[in-house]
Scaffold this motif. Structure first.
Motif, short mmCIF file in Angstrom:
data_model
loop_
_atom_site.label_atom_id
_atom_site.label_comp_id
_atom_site.label_asym_id
_atom_site.label_seq_id
_atom_site.Cartn_x
_atom_site.Cartn_y
_atom_site.Cartn_z
N UNK A 1 36.87 70.52 41.31
CA UNK A 1 36.70 69.34 40.48
C UNK A 1 35.27 68.84 40.61
N UNK A 2 34.69 68.48 39.47
CA UNK A 2 33.32 68.01 39.41
C UNK A 2 33.25 66.52 39.10
N UNK A 3 34.10 66.06 38.18
CA UNK A 3 34.07 64.66 37.76
C UNK A 3 35.43 64.25 37.24
N UNK A 4 35.74 62.97 37.39
CA UNK A 4 36.99 62.39 36.92
C UNK A 4 36.69 61.05 36.26
N UNK A 5 37.36 60.78 35.14
CA UNK A 5 37.24 59.48 34.49
C UNK A 5 38.63 58.88 34.35
N UNK A 6 38.73 57.59 34.62
CA UNK A 6 40.02 56.91 34.62
C UNK A 6 40.58 56.74 33.22
N UNK A 7 41.85 56.34 33.16
CA UNK A 7 42.51 56.17 31.87
C UNK A 7 41.83 55.14 30.99
N UNK B 1 38.66 54.26 31.29
CA UNK B 1 37.24 54.57 31.18
C UNK B 1 36.33 53.74 32.05
N UNK B 2 36.89 52.86 32.88
CA UNK B 2 36.07 51.96 33.69
C UNK B 2 35.62 52.55 35.01
N UNK B 3 36.30 53.58 35.49
CA UNK B 3 35.98 54.16 36.79
C UNK B 3 35.74 55.65 36.65
N UNK B 4 34.79 56.14 37.41
CA UNK B 4 34.49 57.56 37.44
C UNK B 4 34.19 57.99 38.86
N UNK B 5 34.45 59.24 39.16
CA UNK B 5 34.16 59.81 40.47
C UNK B 5 33.53 61.17 40.30
N UNK B 6 32.67 61.54 41.25
CA UNK B 6 31.91 62.78 41.15
C UNK B 6 31.90 63.52 42.47
N UNK B 7 31.83 64.84 42.38
CA UNK B 7 31.58 65.64 43.56
C UNK B 7 30.19 65.36 44.09
N UNK B 8 30.02 65.46 45.41
CA UNK B 8 28.72 65.17 46.01
C UNK B 8 27.61 66.05 45.44
N UNK B 9 27.95 67.27 45.07
CA UNK B 9 26.95 68.20 44.59
C UNK B 9 26.33 67.81 43.25
N UNK B 10 27.01 66.95 42.48
CA UNK B 10 26.52 66.56 41.17
C UNK B 10 26.24 65.08 41.05
N UNK B 11 26.55 64.31 42.07
CA UNK B 11 26.38 62.86 42.03
C UNK B 11 24.91 62.51 41.77
N UNK B 12 24.71 61.60 40.83
CA UNK B 12 23.36 61.20 40.46
C UNK B 12 22.75 62.05 39.37
N UNK B 13 23.36 63.17 39.04
CA UNK B 13 22.84 64.06 38.00
C UNK B 13 23.78 64.16 36.80
N UNK B 14 25.09 64.08 37.04
CA UNK B 14 26.09 64.22 35.98
C UNK B 14 26.73 62.87 35.68
#
Length: 114
Positions: free
Chosen positions: A47-53, A55-68
């Motif tokens: 998993x690289x990124x997740x967006x909530x139902x 659209x207010x919250x998102x989470x990212x893998x450490x490897x892509x955080x700040x870039x994606x």
């Protein structure tokens, strides 16, 4: 009836950018969170990124955080993944996943190479 279609992949040089699109049909799009996954050659899908139902919250893998950046447009039943400062290790097939049965698209290939 249920269909996810990923698009926007391609060949880019390191440091370049791409915007991936996942267009869905056959699901109640606004009821579900959506994930973006990446599968590098010979590696497990992660998993690289997740967006909530909502659209207010998102989470990212450490490897892509700040870039994606992940986003969604409920009016278009579509989720996006903006990818900046791409690195060779970002190479792989990118998938979106969601809906009541955790449906997958067919993926779109991203290749980062000089």
């Amino acid at each position: 009836q249920v269909q996810f279609v990923e698009s926007g992949g391609g060949l880019v040089q390191p440091g370049g950018s791409l915007k991936l699109t996942c267009t869905t049909s056959g699901v109640a799009f606004t009821k579900y969170a959506f994930d973006w996954y990446r599968q590098a050659p010979g590696e497990e899908r992660e998993v690289i990124a997740t967006i909530s139902r909502d659209g207010w919250a998102a989470a990212y893998a450490d490897s892509v955080k700040g870039r994606f950046t992940v986003s969604r447009d409920d009016a278009k039943n579509t989720t996006y993944l903006q990818m900046n400062d791409l690195k060779p290790e970002d190479t792989g097939v990118y998938f979106c996943k969601g809906g009541p049965g955790n449906y997958w698209g067919q993926g779109t290939q991203v290749t980062v190479s000089s």
